[in-house]
Scaffold this motif. Structure first.
Motif, mmCIF file in Angstrom:
data_model
loop_
_atom_site.group_PDB
_atom_site.id
_atom_site.type_symbol
_atom_site.label_atom_id
_atom_site.label_comp_id
_atom_site.label_asym_id
_atom_site.label_seq_id
_atom_site.Cartn_x
_atom_site.Cartn_y
_atom_site.Cartn_z
ATOM 1 N N LEU A 1 0.852 -1.191 0.000
ATOM 2 C CA LEU A 1 0.000 0.000 0.000
ATOM 3 C C LEU A 1 0.885 1.236 0.000
ATOM 4 O O LEU A 1 1.715 1.406 0.902
ATOM 5 N N ASN B 1 -11.811 11.628 -12.200
ATOM 6 C CA ASN B 1 -11.812 10.496 -13.128
ATOM 7 C C ASN B 1 -11.222 10.883 -14.487
ATOM 8 O O ASN B 1 -10.548 10.067 -15.120
ATOM 9 N N PRO C 1 -3.732 6.872 -11.503
ATOM 10 C CA PRO C 1 -4.659 5.748 -11.701
ATOM 11 C C PRO C 1 -4.265 4.570 -10.805
ATOM 12 O O PRO C 1 -3.074 4.296 -10.614
ATOM 13 N N ASP C 2 -5.244 3.874 -10.285
ATOM 14 C CA ASP C 2 -4.952 2.696 -9.467
ATOM 15 C C ASP C 2 -4.179 1.647 -10.257
ATOM 16 O O ASP C 2 -3.415 0.864 -9.688
ATOM 17 N N GLU C 3 -4.362 1.631 -11.575
ATOM 18 C CA GLU C 3 -3.675 0.655 -12.429
ATOM 19 C C GLU C 3 -2.174 0.936 -12.517
ATOM 20 O O GLU C 3 -1.407 0.081 -12.978
ATOM 21 N N ASN D 1 -12.868 5.295 -16.468
ATOM 22 C CA ASN D 1 -12.695 6.579 -15.787
ATOM 23 C C ASN D 1 -13.383 7.722 -16.525
ATOM 24 O O ASN D 1 -14.006 8.585 -15.908
ATOM 25 N N LEU E 1 -0.252 2.137 -9.793
ATOM 26 C CA LEU E 1 0.374 2.269 -8.480
ATOM 27 C C LEU E 1 1.719 1.551 -8.402
ATOM 28 O O LEU E 1 2.530 1.839 -7.515
ATOM 29 N N ARG F 1 -7.499 10.824 -13.998
ATOM 30 C CA ARG F 1 -6.941 9.468 -13.955
ATOM 31 C C ARG F 1 -6.914 8.837 -15.344
ATOM 32 O O ARG F 1 -5.986 8.087 -15.677
ATOM 33 N N SER G 1 0.890 -2.209 -4.900
ATOM 34 C CA SER G 1 0.040 -3.154 -5.620
ATOM 35 C C SER G 1 -0.982 -2.367 -6.429
ATOM 36 O O SER G 1 -1.498 -1.347 -5.967
ATOM 37 N N TYR G 2 -1.291 -2.837 -7.632
ATOM 38 C CA TYR G 2 -2.125 -2.055 -8.536
ATOM 39 C C TYR G 2 -3.424 -2.776 -8.857
ATOM 40 O O TYR G 2 -3.552 -3.992 -8.647
ATOM 41 N N ALA G 3 -4.385 -2.029 -9.358
ATOM 42 C CA ALA G 3 -5.685 -2.578 -9.714
ATOM 43 C C ALA G 3 -5.529 -3.657 -10.773
ATOM 44 O O ALA G 3 -4.809 -3.482 -11.753
ATOM 45 N N THR H 1 -7.005 -10.561 -5.483
ATOM 46 C CA THR H 1 -7.470 -10.078 -4.181
ATOM 47 C C THR H 1 -7.443 -11.184 -3.129
ATOM 48 O O THR H 1 -7.752 -10.931 -1.970
#
Length: 321
Positions: A122, A282, A134-136, A270, A138, A285, A144-146, A150
């Motif tokens: 994180l 959005n 963007p979470d993708e 987004n 990270l 991102r 860790s990325y989208a 999980t």
């Protein structure tokens, strides 16, 4: 392979006193694990004053100096090759981990086919998280990325900020590729490259344990858009360099291609969220995704052209035992 995987050494590479407070905190996390490590090893990177300070001020740890060329790959190898335990865990010197971290990452080694594990990461932003991030993407700041699993699942590679390896397999492949990793303005995926070689060695696999979450510091100077673009550019170059090693055909970019194909959907998602009133961030991102893809693609192209023009050199693994 060893059938008693709870025997673990934790290795923490470090290189500058500027991160002293972070290092002290990371060492405290390592020493407070519920699954107590056999040894905590801190390795300095050709910094004698830092080595001596750790000796004076951090009791209860083993302190070593990098036995290889300057760089984090040699730092980690020095600590790992010193270890005598069945497993070797790696922590960066700027992370925090809960007391259950080590036990959670050790658990999958009950399966003898598992050669390594890694946990969720994180980003711990020094300031506010960038609105455009963007979470993708990270991964650009070590998170860790989208799109990652999980639940505990097999995975191609993990990251050395939170990683455990079977020492016998690590030793057999020669450890991290010295001279290939992060040094100066070079940012090459030495952890991914190691994961691929270890999997190829005897057909083993890696496990990702997202619940074994760490927090990884992200300094303010890594929160800017220009830094993000530069980082993506470097990743594009580094992945092409990794693929060019191609020893035994293990260094393929299949995972990267699948990831890239997922990004247009993320950008459109987004954009759609922005157009339906779910927040202007959005749009930012979506722009971040486009910029990240473009920068990585340009880096990959530059490296591909450079490689074609460069004279051919023998592919050697730079490790010295």
């Amino acid at each position: 392979m060893d059938s008693t995987p709870l025997d673990t050494t934790i290795v923490i590479p470090t290189h500058t006193e500027d991160r002293w407070s972070s290092l002290v905190r990371t060492v405290a996390c390592a020493k407070s694990q519920q699954a107590e490590p056999a040894e905590v090893v801190v390795v300095t990177d050709h910094n004698r004053s830092l080595f001596e300070r750790i000796q004076r001020e951090l009791p209860g740890v083993t302190v070593l100096e990098n036995a290889y060329a300057k760089g984090v790959s040699g730092n980690r190898n020095t600590g790992a090759f010193h270890a005598k335990t069945a497993l070797v865990a790696f922590m960066d010197d700027d992370i925090t981990a809960g007391p259950e971290w080590l036990g959670q990452l050790v658990a999958p080694f009950a399966d003898p086919r598992v050669v390594g594990t890694g946990g969720g990461i994180l980003p711990d932003w020094e300031g506010p998280a960038p609105r455009w991030m963007p979470d993708e993407f990270l991964w650009a700041v070590g998170g860790s990325y989208a799109g990652m699993p999980t639940e505990t699942s097999p995975i191609r590679n993990v990251w050395s900020a939170s990683m455990i390896v079977r020492r016998d397999v690590f030793d057999a492949v020669g450890g991290f590729r010295v001279g290939f990793g992060k040094l100066g303005d070079r940012n090459r995926p030495e952890d991914t490259e190691l994961c691929l070689r270890m999997s190829a060695h005897d057909g083993g696999h890696w496990m990702y344990v997202p619940s074994a979450m760490i927090r990884h510091e992200v300094p303010a100077n890594r929160s800017s858009f220009p830094w993000f673009v530069k980082r993506c550019y470097a990743e594009g170059r580094g992945k092409v360099q990794m693929s060019a090693l191609d020893e035994g055909g293990s260094h393929n970019l299949g995972a990267e291609r699948s990831y890239i194909w997922s990004l247009p959907k993320a950008a459109l998602r987004n954009l759609g969220a922005g157009l339906t009133g779910k927040g202007a961030d959005n749009f930012l991102r979506a722009g971040g995704i486009v910029a990240g893809v473009a920068a990585a693609g340009w880096g990959g192209l530059v490296e591909t052209v450079a490689a074609k023009r460069a004279p051919k050199a023998p592919k050697t693994l730079e490790t010295v035992r």
